[in-house]
Design a protein around this motif. Structure first.
Motif, PDB file in Angstrom:
ATOM      1  N   THR A   1       0.815  -1.193   0.000  1.00  0.00           N
ATOM      2  CA  THR A   1       0.000   0.000   0.000  1.00  0.00           C
ATOM      3  C   THR A   1       0.855   1.250   0.000  1.00  0.00           C
ATOM      4  N   THR A   2       0.502   2.203  -0.827  1.00  0.00           N
ATOM      5  CA  THR A   2       1.156   3.493  -0.846  1.00  0.00           C
ATOM      6  C   THR A   2       0.082   4.559  -0.952  1.00  0.00           C
ATOM      7  N   PRO A   3      -0.058   5.434  -0.002  1.00  0.00           N
ATOM      8  CA  PRO A   3       0.655   5.528   1.261  1.00  0.00           C
ATOM      9  C   PRO A   3       0.136   4.533   2.289  1.00  0.00           C
TER      10      PRO A   3
ATOM     11  N   ALA B   1      -2.356  22.039   0.297  1.00  0.00           N
ATOM     12  CA  ALA B   1      -2.240  20.648  -0.152  1.00  0.00           C
ATOM     13  C   ALA B   1      -3.494  20.205  -0.895  1.00  0.00           C
ATOM     14  N   MET B   2      -4.668  20.642  -0.448  1.00  0.00           N
ATOM     15  CA  MET B   2      -5.898  20.302  -1.149  1.00  0.00           C
ATOM     16  C   MET B   2      -5.936  20.934  -2.533  1.00  0.00           C
ATOM     17  N   ALA B   3      -5.466  22.178  -2.635  1.00  0.00           N
ATOM     18  CA  ALA B   3      -5.408  22.822  -3.947  1.00  0.00           C
ATOM     19  C   ALA B   3      -4.463  22.071  -4.882  1.00  0.00           C
ATOM     20  N   TYR B   4      -3.343  21.618  -4.351  1.00  0.00           N
ATOM     21  CA  TYR B   4      -2.400  20.835  -5.154  1.00  0.00           C
ATOM     22  C   TYR B   4      -3.040  19.534  -5.621  1.00  0.00           C
TER      23      TYR B   4
ATOM     24  N   GLY C   1      -2.800  15.013   6.745  1.00  0.00           N
ATOM     25  CA  GLY C   1      -3.615  15.095   5.538  1.00  0.00           C
ATOM     26  C   GLY C   1      -2.862  15.756   4.407  1.00  0.00           C
ATOM     27  N   ALA C   2      -2.123  16.827   4.698  1.00  0.00           N
ATOM     28  CA  ALA C   2      -1.332  17.488   3.667  1.00  0.00           C
ATOM     29  C   ALA C   2      -0.237  16.572   3.130  1.00  0.00           C
ATOM     30  N   ALA C   3       0.385  15.822   4.007  1.00  0.00           N
ATOM     31  CA  ALA C   3       1.444  14.909   3.561  1.00  0.00           C
ATOM     32  C   ALA C   3       0.878  13.824   2.648  1.00  0.00           C
ATOM     33  N   PHE C   4      -0.269  13.269   2.986  1.00  0.00           N
ATOM     34  CA  PHE C   4      -0.869  12.232   2.150  1.00  0.00           C
ATOM     35  C   PHE C   4      -1.253  12.780   0.778  1.00  0.00           C
ATOM     36  N   LEU C   5      -1.659  14.033   0.726  1.00  0.00           N
ATOM     37  CA  LEU C   5      -2.088  14.614  -0.537  1.00  0.00           C
ATOM     38  C   LEU C   5      -0.920  15.007  -1.432  1.00  0.00           C
ATOM     39  N   VAL C   6       0.194  15.378  -0.840  1.00  0.00           N
ATOM     40  CA  VAL C   6       1.318  15.898  -1.628  1.00  0.00           C
ATOM     41  C   VAL C   6       2.350  14.816  -1.903  1.00  0.00           C
TER      42      VAL C   6
ATOM     43  N   THR D   1      -6.806   8.678  -1.733  1.00  0.00           N
ATOM     44  CA  THR D   1      -5.592   8.877  -2.514  1.00  0.00           C
ATOM     45  C   THR D   1      -5.148   7.579  -3.173  1.00  0.00           C
ATOM     46  N   ARG D   2      -5.196   6.486  -2.425  1.00  0.00           N
ATOM     47  CA  ARG D   2      -4.726   5.212  -2.962  1.00  0.00           C
ATOM     48  C   ARG D   2      -5.612   4.726  -4.095  1.00  0.00           C
ATOM     49  N   TYR D   3      -6.928   4.772  -3.909  1.00  0.00           N
ATOM     50  CA  TYR D   3      -7.819   4.284  -4.947  1.00  0.00           C
ATOM     51  C   TYR D   3      -7.802   5.207  -6.164  1.00  0.00           C
ATOM     52  N   GLY D   4      -7.564   6.510  -5.934  1.00  0.00           N
ATOM     53  CA  GLY D   4      -7.427   7.412  -7.067  1.00  0.00           C
ATOM     54  C   GLY D   4      -6.229   7.064  -7.929  1.00  0.00           C
ATOM     55  N   ARG D   5      -5.114   6.734  -7.287  1.00  0.00           N
ATOM     56  CA  ARG D   5      -3.931   6.332  -8.036  1.00  0.00           C
ATOM     57  C   ARG D   5      -4.169   5.024  -8.777  1.00  0.00           C
TER      58      ARG D   5
END
Length: 252
Positions: free
Chosen positions: A55-57, A124-127, A186-191, A239-243
């Motif tokens: 799993t990542t992340p 991070a959400m905007a990114y 949350g910011a770290a997971f998004l970026v 994030t994971r399922y999006g990737r």
């Protein structure tokens, strides 16, 4: 006159493993017929819905979430009945308050202010939106919105006084710690996953500053960490399922 029996060629035994025949690339060594490595690398494995190896992340699994909820329940019970754990917590806090210069502890505690943590998460959400990860950005925002919905009722229910303000109530759990944990992780997971250690340091500095300054008891901080761990599962899974969906679309 009897004839000498002819020597028969050895017949292959059906139970012999084909994989142990001499290989073409390396004589006398077993090999796979398709040339694949014997084990799939961990980084290539497709994770299961629970976020297990590959799993990542990293996603908090069921044992971690269960342990966090159990810890939260035990600590809350001790605070409500003013049990031995709560009394020990108060003694530890009194021994730690003002052991460092106040400007330094205040600087750490301020990392949990909404004016500091929310802009970090917003960027991070905007990114993430710019990169097309709308679901992950949405769940990160929902996780932050859920913080006051969970923290405020617990504060009202427990009505715990503060270390330096015994006449005031509503210190358990720590809202600043919860804000810092959800915002920075949350910011770290998004970026980028590489920012997860940074998020851990910022959250730890926030909780430590709150305790050393006397704004919160140590159990207030611990309860917030346990409370917010399930919230972080939402943006991580999104994030994971999006990737995975983007990777499947690219292959198709």
């Amino acid at each position: 006159m009897r004839e000498t029996p002819r020597a028969e060629h050895p017949q292959p035994r059906p139970h012999r493993a084909v994989a142990h025949t001499p290989g073409a690339s390396r004589s006398g060594t077993p090999h796979r017929s398709d040339g694949r490595p014997p084990h799939t690398p961990r980084g290539v494995r497709q994770p299961d819905p629970l976020g297990r190896p590959g799993t990542t992340p990293p996603v908090p699994g069921r044992p971690a979430l269960f342990s966090a909820l159990v810890a939260l329940a035990v600590v809350t019970w001790q605070v409500l009945v003013h049990g031995p754990l709560a009394r020990l917590d108060e003694r530890v806090s009194r021994a730690l308050v003002d052991t460092v210069p106040r400007p330094l502890s205040e600087l750490g505690a301020d990392l949990g202010n909404l004016t500091v943590a929310l802009p970090v998460l917003a960027c991070a959400m905007a990114y993430a939106l710019w990169r097309g990860r709308r679901a992950a950005a949405l769940y990160a925002g929902l996780a932050m919105a859920a913080v006051p919905l969970l923290v405020i009722p617990l504060k009202e229910w427990t009505a715990r006084p503060g270390p330096l303000e015994p006449w005031a109530h509503g210190y358990y759990p720590s809202g600043h710690t919860a804000t810092a944990m959800v915002a920075y992780f949350g910011a770290a997971f998004l970026v980028s996953n590489r920012l997860i250690p940074v998020a851990a340091v910022l959250t730890a500095v926030t909780g430590t500053g709150l305790v050393l300054r006397g704004y919160h008891w140590p159990l207030d901080v611990l309860a917030s960490l346990a409370l917010c761990l399930p919230l972080l599962r939402w943006p991580v899974l999104a994030t994971r399922y999006g990737r995975r969906d983007r990777a499947g679309g690219a292959r198709g």
